[in-house]
Design a protein around this motif. Structure first.
Motif, mmCIF file in Angstrom:
data_model
loop_
_atom_site.group_PDB
_atom_site.id
_atom_site.type_symbol
_atom_site.label_atom_id
_atom_site.label_comp_id
_atom_site.label_asym_id
_atom_site.label_seq_id
_atom_site.Cartn_x
_atom_site.Cartn_y
_atom_site.Cartn_z
ATOM 1 N N LEU A 105 -16.812 52.602 -43.050
ATOM 2 C CA LEU A 105 -16.686 51.495 -42.113
ATOM 3 C C LEU A 105 -15.528 50.582 -42.497
ATOM 4 C CD1 LEU A 105 -20.425 50.428 -41.604
ATOM 5 C CD2 LEU A 105 -19.133 52.237 -40.462
ATOM 6 N N ARG A 160 -16.062 53.994 -31.398
ATOM 7 C CA ARG A 160 -17.389 54.522 -31.100
ATOM 8 C C ARG A 160 -17.970 55.139 -32.369
ATOM 9 N NH1 ARG A 160 -18.769 55.249 -25.792
ATOM 10 N NH2 ARG A 160 -20.110 56.998 -26.362
ATOM 11 N N PHE A 161 -19.248 54.885 -32.614
ATOM 12 C CA PHE A 161 -19.872 55.400 -33.836
ATOM 13 C C PHE A 161 -21.372 55.475 -33.648
ATOM 14 C CE2 PHE A 161 -21.852 54.115 -38.012
ATOM 15 C CZ PHE A 161 -21.804 55.377 -38.567
ATOM 16 N N ASP A 162 -21.914 56.645 -33.932
ATOM 17 C CA ASP A 162 -23.358 56.869 -33.901
ATOM 18 C C ASP A 162 -23.804 57.231 -35.314
ATOM 19 O OD1 ASP A 162 -25.961 57.646 -33.595
ATOM 20 O OD2 ASP A 162 -25.575 59.178 -32.069
ATOM 21 N N PRO A 163 -24.585 56.370 -35.989
ATOM 22 C CA PRO A 163 -25.004 56.670 -37.361
ATOM 23 C C PRO A 163 -25.767 57.982 -37.508
ATOM 24 C CG PRO A 163 -25.502 54.387 -36.804
ATOM 25 C CD PRO A 163 -25.091 55.061 -35.532
ATOM 26 N N ASP A 174 -18.151 42.844 -34.824
ATOM 27 C CA ASP A 174 -18.190 44.272 -34.539
ATOM 28 C C ASP A 174 -19.371 44.919 -35.248
ATOM 29 O OD1 ASP A 174 -16.296 46.581 -33.404
ATOM 30 O OD2 ASP A 174 -17.111 47.265 -35.319
ATOM 31 N N LEU A 175 -19.590 44.539 -36.513
ATOM 32 C CA LEU A 175 -20.711 45.101 -37.258
ATOM 33 C C LEU A 175 -22.042 44.681 -36.653
ATOM 34 C CD1 LEU A 175 -21.577 46.758 -39.757
ATOM 35 C CD2 LEU A 175 -21.570 44.619 -41.055
ATOM 36 N N ARG A 235 -23.270 46.881 -34.071
ATOM 37 C CA ARG A 235 -23.768 48.153 -34.606
ATOM 38 C C ARG A 235 -25.075 47.969 -35.386
ATOM 39 N NH1 ARG A 235 -18.980 51.199 -34.191
ATOM 40 N NH2 ARG A 235 -17.047 50.014 -34.467
ATOM 41 N N ALA A 239 -28.516 49.930 -34.473
ATOM 42 C CA ALA A 239 -28.448 51.365 -34.738
ATOM 43 C C ALA A 239 -28.429 51.647 -36.236
ATOM 44 C CB ALA A 239 -27.212 51.970 -34.074
ATOM 45 N N LEU A 240 -27.711 50.822 -37.008
ATOM 46 C CA LEU A 240 -27.660 51.029 -38.459
ATOM 47 C C LEU A 240 -29.014 50.747 -39.092
ATOM 48 C CD1 LEU A 240 -24.152 49.527 -39.255
ATOM 49 C CD2 LEU A 240 -24.905 51.856 -39.794
#
Length: 248
Positions: A8, A46-49, A71-72, A75, A78-79
Motif C-alpha cells: 500500500l 482499485r484494490f480488493d484485499p 484513501d485508506l 478501503r 474491506a481491509l
C-alpha cells in the motif's frame, strides 16, 4: 506455489527503507522456488484485499499520513473484513498508526485510522522528545530487533494484544513496555530498519500465513541457510545493547 503481496502506497509510505521488507520476502520466496508477485496500490487505485495473500504498508511522516488517510479510510471496511477472515498484514510505524483508530497530532488535529487495531496514537507536543533508537522485543515469533523513530505515543485499549514486550528501547509509548499490536494475523509495529531482513523467523511467519491463506493449512516452508540474516540480527542486537549501556 505463489505469494501475492499488496504494497500500500509504496511511493508515499516508505520511511527509513520499509521497502526492504518487500525485498526480504521476495528473496526468501525465490530461494524456495515460490513465485512472488507484488501489487503496488497507490492513491485511488482499485484494490480488493481478497485477491492477495499478504498486505504491507510502511511508515511516513505526519504529512504523508494526512495524504493517504482519506484513501485508506475508504478501503477500511474491506481491509477490516479481510483481516477478520485471516488476511496477514504488516503495518509499520505510520502505517501502524493508521491501522489504529486515530492519530491525534501535537496541535490536536486528528488523522483518522481504519480501526484494525484497538489503539490510539497521540503526540505529546512539539517540545517532547522523539522515541528514537535500537529496539529489542520479545514476541511470539522469538526475539525481534529493529530501529524506531516516532514522535507519537500509541496506547492499546484493554484487551488489545501487543506485538510483543520491549526489552530494550521505547516501544509504543515508553511507559508500558508494549510494542506494536496484533489482530488475528495482522501485525502493527514501530520497527523500521527494515524489520524483516534481520528477523527471518518473522518474515517466514508472514510468508507461511500468506501461503496458508491461499493453499490451506497444509502449506509448509522448507529451511534456508541464514548466515547473513543471523549476522544482521546479531549486529542489531549488539547495537541495541550498546545504546542501552550509554549514560543518558
Amino acid at each position: 506455489m505463489e505469494l501475492r503481496v499488496a504494497h500500500l502506497y509504496p511511493d508515499v509510505m516508505n520511511l527509513y527503507g520499509d521497502r526492504g521488507n518487500v525485498a526480504a520476502l521476495r528473496a526468501r520466496c525465490e530461494r524456495r522456488g515460490i513465485g512472488f508477485q507484488v501489487v503496488a496500490v497507490g492513491l485511488g487505485d482499485r484494490f480488493d484485499p481478497d485477491t492477495v495473500d499478504l498486505v504491507l504498508i510502511g511508515g511516513g511522516q505526519d504529512r504523508e499520513q494526512r495524504r493517504v488517510a482519506p484513501d485508506l479510510a475508504a478501503r477500511g471496511p474491506a481491509l477490516r473484513e479481510a483481516v477478520e477472515g485471516g488476511l496477514p498484514v504488516l503495518a509499520v510505524c505510520g502505517g501502524f498508526q493508521l491501522f489504529g483508530h486515530r492519530y491525534v497530532d501535537h496541535d490536536g488535529s486528528v488523522i483518522p485510522g481504519i480501526g484494525v487495531f484497538d489503539a490510539e496514537t497521540r503526540h505529546p507536543g512539539p517540545v517532547a522528545d522523539r522515541c528514537i533508537g535500537d529496539v529489542v522485543v520479545e514476541t511470539p515469533f522469538g526475539e525481534v530487533v529493529g530501529f524506531e523513530n516516532h514522535g507519537g505515543r500509541t496506547y492499546l485499549a484493554t484487551g488489545q494484544e501487543p506485538f510483543g514486550t520491549v526489552r530494550l528501547g521505547f516501544g509504543n509509548n515508553g511507559e508500558d513496555r508494549t510494542e506494536g499490536a496484533r489482530r488475528k494475523r495482522a501485525i502493527g509495529t514501530y520497527l523500521h530498519g527494515s524489520v524483516l531482513p534481520k528477523n527471518p523467523a518473522l518474515a517466514d511467519t508472514l510468508i507461511l500465513w500468506g501461503l496458508q491463506r491461499r493453499y490451506g493449512d497444509a502449506a509448509r516452508l522448507g529451511p534456508l541457510e541464514e548466515g547473513a540474516e543471523r549476522s544482521a540480527h546479531a549486529a542489531a542486537l549488539r547495537a541495541a545493547q550498546a545504546r542501552a549501556r550509554r549514560p543518558s
